[in-house]
Design a protein around this motif. Sequence first.
Motif, short mmCIF file in Angstrom:
data_model
loop_
_atom_site.label_atom_id
_atom_site.label_comp_id
_atom_site.label_asym_id
_atom_site.label_seq_id
_atom_site.Cartn_x
_atom_site.Cartn_y
_atom_site.Cartn_z
N ALA A 1 1.17 -1.33 0.03
CA ALA A 1 0.01 0.32 -0.06
C ALA A 1 1.00 1.75 -0.49
N ALA B 1 -0.76 -1.01 -5.69
CA ALA B 1 -0.52 -1.43 -4.32
C ALA B 1 -0.75 -3.46 -4.51
N SER C 1 -6.21 -4.36 1.43
CA SER C 1 -6.51 -3.91 0.27
C SER C 1 -7.55 -4.57 -0.37
#
Length: 712
Positions: A107, A116, A413
């Motif tokens: 990230a 990411a 994420s």
Amino acid sequence: MLPSVAQAATQDAGAVPAGQAIVPEIVVTAPARPKSLQGATPVEELSEGRISTYGARSVNDLIQQLQRQQGGRPFSIIVNGRRLGSLADLGELPAEALQAIEIYNPAEGLRFGFGANEPLLNLSLKRKFGSLSLEGDGRDTTDGGGASVSGGGRGARLNGDDRLNGFANVRANEGLLARQRPGIADSGGEPVPQDRSLVPRSRLVSGTLGAARPLGDGNLDIGLRTSGTQDSRRQGGGVRQEGRNRSSGLNTTYSNTVGDLFLTLSSDVGRSTSRSRIRTGADTSSCAGCGIVQDQASATTSAELAALMIGKIGSLPAGDMRINLTIRRNRAHTTTTDRLNRQVVGANYATTSAQANVSLPLIAASTPVLGMLGQVDLTPSINYNAIDGTGHVTGTTVALSWQPVSDLSINASLLRRGSLPSNDQVNAPVQRLIGLTVYDYRVGALVPVEQVTGGAPLAAETSRDVRVDADYNGTVGKSRLNAGAGYARTATDRPTIRLTEPSAFAERYFPDRFGRDTAGRLVSVDTRPFNAVRQVAESVTGRIGLSGRRADGRTNWNAGIQGERQLRQSLRLGPAIPVIDTLSNPLSVLTGVQGRQRWSGQMAVNGPRLGANLTASRTGRARSTSVADPATGVDVAPLVRIDGRVFLTLRPPGATAAAGGGYRLELAVDNITNARPRIRTFDRAGSRTLNPSLLDPVARTILVSFRMPIGR
């Protein structure tokens, strides 16, 4: 410069009063972190001592070793907290020029315009370093043939923010012919032509030059790169292919800090050319144009401009809000020339991309009530990618970082991203490559074929990724412990796929991609890319490592193990084609059949003069069957590979680490046990074993290299 910790214990017995204990003085040096990395916490840190245990000759060599420890997962790379236009010249710096390396969770790559989905690697260079050396190496296989030699020079001078470095190298590989592997035959019992290339003969010349210096209130980095290769491959029967490739480029990056903003402007221009010729018949060396059946050339000129801004835009109770903006513009022109038919085709390619994200600190240790949870940050991101005249795709990312204690970080994420086809995927010249080996399921044998390569019209990919990672970076006694675990799932619509060998399933739906003669023998495979419908991959990973140094501080060591298990791999090639499990039914026998589990480990130690490291990897057993006929398939045995190296370093009297690595002699053995893939195919008529020497003609190799300093 990035933070680094150096400990020095000194004692002066003459200055210690009688009867008083001698207490070492601990000196901690921690340069201020660049503004581009403020608020980020590394999941792993490699000190100068630990870096030395890898025995790497260059920064590139070290990065490759670290990637293998990450299961082959690539890095997004920055240098001294800055993203540069190109890393070609910095990759050839001596590994001793590194003060430290920090690895951040993926990230954090959003800060610098990366995606990411790849760990962020920060290279911290020493403030003062100098070296100039001659280098050379020789490599040979223990089974004979395939020898290569190289020689060149490498130099670097670092003085604060001033840097000048260069590298030049010439490498020659004699290649490997079938007659150098006696007994090689396909599974049908017909011998392979003795003059067929198993490894092409090649020559490489490459060079880089880099410089950096303060300019105004910022820093300017400039890099030059050039390379040229020649290779020759024989199919047998007087058929051979010759290739030439040349490339060069110039990149510049200017970085500056204005108030709370960190700004970067970069450019990269380059040109590459290639030429491929296929000759048939007897030796035509005395006739430049005789026997040529393919003569294609291509040239690509490209230019890229990029701008990056990172900075504070406000404050929340838990900390500072930071914004990161990136915009990038790329243009390329490719010309393809068919020299036999006197045809010239030109193609333009231009892309625009932009990314914006905001880092929002939600909870800090000082937050009332919730502060007991630790540090929590949220980073939403949006990106835009477009190809001129084709269309655009957008994507979003939401990354959550939680640090309950200083040594532990948990990151999650969610990504919805679009990927555009590259210029090579779209505009690469269509050409034939000869003498490549694939598995033909109809005869149950490894056969040489002609491969059709090149670009093709492609649509943009869209994917949805889910990633969860946990990393611990702390101490156990006097040792450093780093451990991590992760889960990843990626579902991609319109994935870009290549079919590299036939199967009953693939040939049923894509008959035009596999050429056969009137006798049914496979003669060609069209490997140009196309868009499938959907692909899903799911996996879990784990790793643990220990590092430290002896009490005298003169010997560093590290050891670790990492593994990956594939939970799912599925693919739908077309709208009317059923979904297949590519773990059980791979598209390629030679490259697609892999066990669900892969493990690797390493041990390394480095003293003042002598160092050694050992790496090992294991892929699990795999058994796959044909979708068209479950009684037909392949069985792949587990494969264990062990590599080792021993290196001796001698510095001139009075020299320090800042003066470079000194004299160096290295002995490396790759594939110590001479292990080769063992693949057994089976059908209703029985089973047969594919020739291991065709699957891996090289196997065990021995490398001897040297470095001789000639100045600073």
